[in-house]
Design a protein around this motif. Structure first.
Motif, mmCIF file in Angstrom:
data_model
loop_
_atom_site.group_PDB
_atom_site.id
_atom_site.type_symbol
_atom_site.label_atom_id
_atom_site.label_comp_id
_atom_site.label_asym_id
_atom_site.label_seq_id
_atom_site.Cartn_x
_atom_site.Cartn_y
_atom_site.Cartn_z
ATOM 1 N N ASP A 1 0.813 -1.211 0.000
ATOM 2 C CA ASP A 1 0.000 0.000 0.000
ATOM 3 C C ASP A 1 0.851 1.267 0.000
ATOM 4 O OD1 ASP A 1 0.815 -0.493 2.649
ATOM 5 O OD2 ASP A 1 -0.854 0.678 3.454
ATOM 6 N N ASN B 1 -1.490 -1.659 -5.117
ATOM 7 C CA ASN B 1 -1.340 -0.890 -3.891
ATOM 8 C C ASN B 1 -2.389 -1.221 -2.840
ATOM 9 O OD1 ASN B 1 -0.307 1.718 -6.027
ATOM 10 N ND2 ASN B 1 1.034 0.695 -4.570
ATOM 11 N N SER B 2 -3.086 -2.335 -3.028
ATOM 12 C CA SER B 2 -4.022 -2.823 -2.005
ATOM 13 C C SER B 2 -4.267 -4.302 -2.233
ATOM 14 C CB SER B 2 -5.355 -2.064 -2.062
ATOM 15 O OG SER B 2 -6.109 -2.462 -3.200
ATOM 16 N N MET C 1 -1.840 -3.727 5.684
ATOM 17 C CA MET C 1 -2.532 -2.933 4.687
ATOM 18 C C MET C 1 -3.970 -2.733 5.143
ATOM 19 S SD MET C 1 -1.124 -4.383 1.004
ATOM 20 C CE MET C 1 -1.518 -6.113 1.358
#
Length: 239
Positions: free
Chosen positions: A14, A39-40, A62
Motif C-alpha cells: 500500500d 497498492n491494495s 494494509m
C-alpha cells in the motif's frame, strides 16, 4: 518444471514507494518477470482472479484486507515472500506457509537470495519418491542428492509445498520439495513426532520446553494443543 522460464511476479504494497522499490528489484533480476504492481490487497485479488502468478511479494499491514488474509486466498502453487517493516509478524507469516520473510528496508542482496531460492525450488514441481536408505533421509535439494542421517536431524518445518530440514552442525536448513505426510512415513517412530501441522521434531534432541514451545537452536517450535498430551508423554514429562 519451469523449463528455465522466469517466475511471473506480482508486487503488493500500500506504500507506492515501497512497491516501486520491489518492482524495480524484480525488473533487474533475470529469472523474474514483473506481471503487476498493486497498492491494495483488494486490487491484488482482482488481478489474481484474471492472472496466473508464480511469486507474490506481499506487504502485511494494509488497510481493509491484510497481507496475511490475502495469503490465505491465493493459489497453493503461488509462493509468497512477505515484505514488511514489522519483525513481530514473522511467525504469523510462516503460519500461513509463506516461502520467506524480508524485513524492510529490503536490500537487493536479500531480495536476490530469497528470489533465487524460490526459483531453484520451482524448477522441479514434483519430487521423485525419496530413496529408502537405512538410518538416512535421502532428498533432492538444488540439483544435489543428499543423504541426511536421522540422528543429525533436529527438526523439520513444513512451508507450503516444500520443507526445511534443520540439522546439527549446519547454519542453514536443507530445502526440498516434499510433503510433511511423506516425511512422517519416512522418519522412524518413536524418535520423530509431528507436534504441529508445520513441525516434526527429533525427540532425542529436545532439551528445553517452555509452555507450548520447544526451544531448539534458539528457535521456538510450537506444540499444538492437539499434540500436547502425546508429546509430553513421549518425552516422559508432565504438563
Amino acid at each position: 518444471m519451469n523449463n528455465g522460464n522466469p517466475l511471473k511476479c506480482l508486487v503488493v504494497d500500500d506504500e507506492p514507494l515501497a512497491a516501486a522499490l520491489i518492482a524495480g528489484y524484480v525488473n533487474r533480476t533475470p529469472f523474474l518477470q514483473l506481471k503487476g504492481e498493486c497498492n491494495s490487497a483488494d486490487e491484488a485479488l482482482e488481478f489474481l482472479h484474471n492472472n496466473s502468478i508464480d511469486l507474490l511479494f506481499l506487504d502485511i499491514r494494509m488497510p481493509r484486507l491484510s497481507g496475511l488474509d490475502l495469503a490465505k486466498l491465493v493459489s497453493d502453487s503461488t509462493k509468497i515472500i512477505f515484505t514488511t517493516a514489522y519483525a513481530d509478524h514473522a511467525l504469523d507469516g510462516f503460519r500461513v506457509h509463506a516461502f520467506d520473510y524480508l524485513l524492510k528496508p529490503v536490500s537487493y542482496d536479500e531480495f536476490y537470495k530469497s528470489s533465487e531460492r524460490a526459483y531453484k525450488i520451482s524448477e522441479t514441481t514434483t519430487m521423485q519418491p525419496a530413496i529408502p536408505v537405512p538410518g538416512h533421509l535421502v532428498v533432492k535439494s538444488e540439483y544435489r542428492i543428499l543423504r541426511i542421517p536421522f540422528s543429525s536431524i533436529d527438526y523439520i518445518e513444513g512451508l507450503k509445498d516444500y520443507v526445511k530440514v534443520y540439522t546439527d552442525g549446519s547454519n542453514k536448513p536443507v530445502l526440498t520439495l516434499m510433503s510433511m505426510k511423506n516425511l512422517e512415513d519416512l522418519l522412524p517412530e518413536p524418535a520423530f513426532m509431528r507436534i504441529h501441522r508445520s513441525f516434526i521434531v527429533n525427540l532425542d534432541k529436545v532439551r528445553v520446553v517452555e509452555r507450548n514451545c520447544i526451544i531448539m537452536n534458539d528457535q521456538c517450535i510450537p506444540v499444538s494443543d492437539s499434540n500436547r498430551r502425546k508429546f509430553f508423554a513421549a518425552i516422559g514429562m508432565s504438563e
